[in-house]
Design a protein around this motif. Sequence first.
Motif, mmCIF file in Angstrom:
data_model
loop_
_atom_site.group_PDB
_atom_site.id
_atom_site.type_symbol
_atom_site.label_atom_id
_atom_site.label_comp_id
_atom_site.label_asym_id
_atom_site.label_seq_id
_atom_site.Cartn_x
_atom_site.Cartn_y
_atom_site.Cartn_z
ATOM 1 N N LYS A 203 0.781 -1.094 0.222
ATOM 2 C CA LYS A 203 0.453 -0.361 -0.043
ATOM 3 C C LYS A 203 0.904 1.467 0.637
ATOM 4 O O LYS A 203 0.434 2.369 -0.920
ATOM 5 C CB LYS A 203 -1.094 -0.050 1.632
ATOM 6 N N TYR A 204 1.684 1.459 0.881
ATOM 7 C CA TYR A 204 2.475 2.630 0.922
ATOM 8 C C TYR A 204 3.830 2.701 0.131
ATOM 9 O O TYR A 204 4.812 3.709 -0.031
ATOM 10 C CB TYR A 204 3.001 2.675 2.150
ATOM 11 N N GLY A 205 4.497 1.799 -0.445
ATOM 12 C CA GLY A 205 5.646 1.449 -1.463
ATOM 13 C C GLY A 205 6.734 1.014 -0.069
ATOM 14 O O GLY A 205 7.824 2.097 -0.814
ATOM 15 N N VAL A 206 7.021 0.385 0.200
ATOM 16 C CA VAL A 206 8.169 0.839 1.484
ATOM 17 C C VAL A 206 9.488 0.899 1.166
ATOM 18 O O VAL A 206 9.992 1.188 1.138
ATOM 19 C CB VAL A 206 7.220 0.337 2.967
ATOM 20 N N ALA A 207 9.055 -0.636 0.658
ATOM 21 C CA ALA A 207 10.820 -1.219 0.352
ATOM 22 C C ALA A 207 11.287 -0.539 -0.532
ATOM 23 O O ALA A 207 12.178 -0.164 -0.163
ATOM 24 C CB ALA A 207 10.459 -2.285 -0.581
ATOM 25 N N GLY A 208 10.673 0.180 -1.297
ATOM 26 C CA GLY A 208 11.331 1.219 -2.765
ATOM 27 C C GLY A 208 11.493 2.466 -1.999
ATOM 28 O O GLY A 208 12.957 2.835 -2.208
ATOM 29 N N LEU A 209 10.403 2.923 -0.576
ATOM 30 C CA LEU A 209 11.062 3.986 -0.106
ATOM 31 C C LEU A 209 12.414 3.664 0.179
ATOM 32 O O LEU A 209 12.943 4.474 0.782
ATOM 33 C CB LEU A 209 9.898 4.343 0.173
ATOM 34 N N VAL A 210 11.992 3.237 1.382
ATOM 35 C CA VAL A 210 12.940 2.345 2.141
ATOM 36 C C VAL A 210 14.470 2.504 1.425
ATOM 37 O O VAL A 210 16.045 2.659 1.863
ATOM 38 C CB VAL A 210 13.431 1.512 3.420
ATOM 39 N N LEU A 211 14.420 1.484 0.730
ATOM 40 C CA LEU A 211 15.867 1.837 -0.275
ATOM 41 C C LEU A 211 16.457 3.319 -0.796
ATOM 42 O O LEU A 211 17.726 3.072 -0.723
ATOM 43 C CB LEU A 211 15.649 0.720 -1.780
ATOM 44 N N GLU A 212 15.484 4.146 -1.246
ATOM 45 C CA GLU A 212 16.817 5.470 -2.023
ATOM 46 C C GLU A 212 17.051 5.707 -0.626
ATOM 47 O O GLU A 212 17.449 6.497 -1.016
ATOM 48 C CB GLU A 212 15.282 5.811 -2.313
ATOM 49 N N ASN A 213 16.632 5.868 0.297
ATOM 50 C CA ASN A 213 16.724 6.746 1.241
ATOM 51 C C ASN A 213 17.744 6.211 2.321
ATOM 52 O O ASN A 213 18.971 6.561 2.191
ATOM 53 C CB ASN A 213 15.305 6.841 2.259
ATOM 54 N N ALA A 214 18.482 4.630 2.090
ATOM 55 C CA ALA A 214 19.021 3.917 2.574
ATOM 56 C C ALA A 214 19.612 4.218 1.631
ATOM 57 O O ALA A 214 21.535 4.154 2.018
ATOM 58 C CB ALA A 214 19.130 2.699 2.986
ATOM 59 N N LEU A 215 20.115 4.099 0.328
ATOM 60 C CA LEU A 215 21.158 4.579 -0.633
ATOM 61 C C LEU A 215 21.859 5.417 -0.637
ATOM 62 O O LEU A 215 23.037 5.693 0.085
ATOM 63 C CB LEU A 215 20.800 4.067 -2.276
ATOM 64 N N GLU A 216 21.391 6.358 0.472
ATOM 65 C CA GLU A 216 22.347 8.087 0.702
ATOM 66 C C GLU A 216 22.457 7.955 1.946
ATOM 67 O O GLU A 216 23.593 8.546 2.318
ATOM 68 C CB GLU A 216 21.132 9.538 0.757
ATOM 69 N N PHE A 217 21.568 7.265 2.480
ATOM 70 C CA PHE A 217 22.391 7.795 4.512
ATOM 71 C C PHE A 217 23.446 6.433 4.577
ATOM 72 O O PHE A 217 24.588 7.578 5.010
ATOM 73 C CB PHE A 217 20.599 7.031 5.161
ATOM 74 N N PHE A 218 23.010 5.633 3.414
ATOM 75 C CA PHE A 218 25.016 4.564 3.545
ATOM 76 C C PHE A 218 25.691 4.647 3.488
ATOM 77 O O PHE A 218 26.888 3.962 3.841
ATOM 78 C CB PHE A 218 24.271 3.399 4.410
ATOM 79 N N ASP A 219 25.633 5.902 2.788
ATOM 80 C CA ASP A 219 26.529 6.012 1.320
ATOM 81 C C ASP A 219 26.902 5.216 0.329
ATOM 82 O O ASP A 219 27.683 4.181 -0.193
ATOM 83 C CB ASP A 219 27.500 6.792 1.766
ATOM 84 N N ALA A 220 25.131 4.124 0.374
ATOM 85 C CA ALA A 220 25.873 2.794 -0.500
ATOM 86 C C ALA A 220 26.016 3.471 -1.665
ATOM 87 O O ALA A 220 26.191 2.282 -2.808
ATOM 88 C CB ALA A 220 24.523 2.194 -0.543
ATOM 89 N N GLY A 221 25.841 4.436 -2.217
ATOM 90 C CA GLY A 221 26.099 4.253 -3.775
ATOM 91 C C GLY A 221 27.939 4.450 -4.528
ATOM 92 O O GLY A 221 28.231 3.881 -5.426
ATOM 93 N N SER A 222 28.846 4.627 -2.931
ATOM 94 C CA SER A 222 30.007 4.560 -2.850
ATOM 95 C C SER A 222 31.007 3.152 -2.989
ATOM 96 O O SER A 222 31.758 3.034 -3.168
ATOM 97 C CB SER A 222 30.219 5.596 -2.363
#
Length: 224
Positions: A203-222
């Motif tokens: 209903k809330y699209g939680v998985a995608g929302l968490v993923l996008e925020n986590a990539l930034e918060f944990f600097d996972a893109g690097s």
Amino acid sequence: MTEESDDVDVPEFVDEAEVRGFLHTPSGRSVGSLALTHGAGGNFDAPLLAASADAWSARGFTVLRFDLAFRRRKPSGPPHPSKADADRASIETAVTYLRRLRRGPILLGGHSYGGRQASMLVAEQPELVDGLILMSYPLHPPGKPEKARTAHLPQLRTRTMFVHGTKDPFGSPAELSDAIALMPAHTATIEISGAGHDLSAKKYGVAGLVLENALEFFDAGSWS
């Protein structure tokens, strides 16, 4: 940030060395790992875990969604408080299993009871993982705010992301904010408006929302 891939392997069932669950392997090189576990009423097939594992695997992460020790002992019913140490040990075993498979950073996520046990484990072993994702952290039993489950939070130094519904009876957003203030760790919060304790992943699209925020918060893109 890792490019998203439509070619994700079918999850592999794992049942060995005290680890039972599904291993999601990305089609290309893995950029990191995520261990995910469930709440008191669920198992590794919980919709929130399955959706999260698919989302993270599609972005290049190796993901293990696994059962806690109490769920391996019985197919239904809640955990017993006297055996919580076994549940924490099963989390450590799952993380160790992932580390043997893949080098690189590793995150640990848990819903409700699973997140609470994960946070207690990491408070004792801050180097175990590179970050925590706590979904619907159960601050107290519903209607019993005096029975706080926050005693270990002042010892939690690992970077932590909270995901919390505004209608969660296990703790209000204000109560969560007060709890986070006890922590020396760097934290972030994703507030899901209207969501209850289960977060209603679809209903809330939680998985995608968490993923996008986590990539930034944990600097996972690097990490790649």
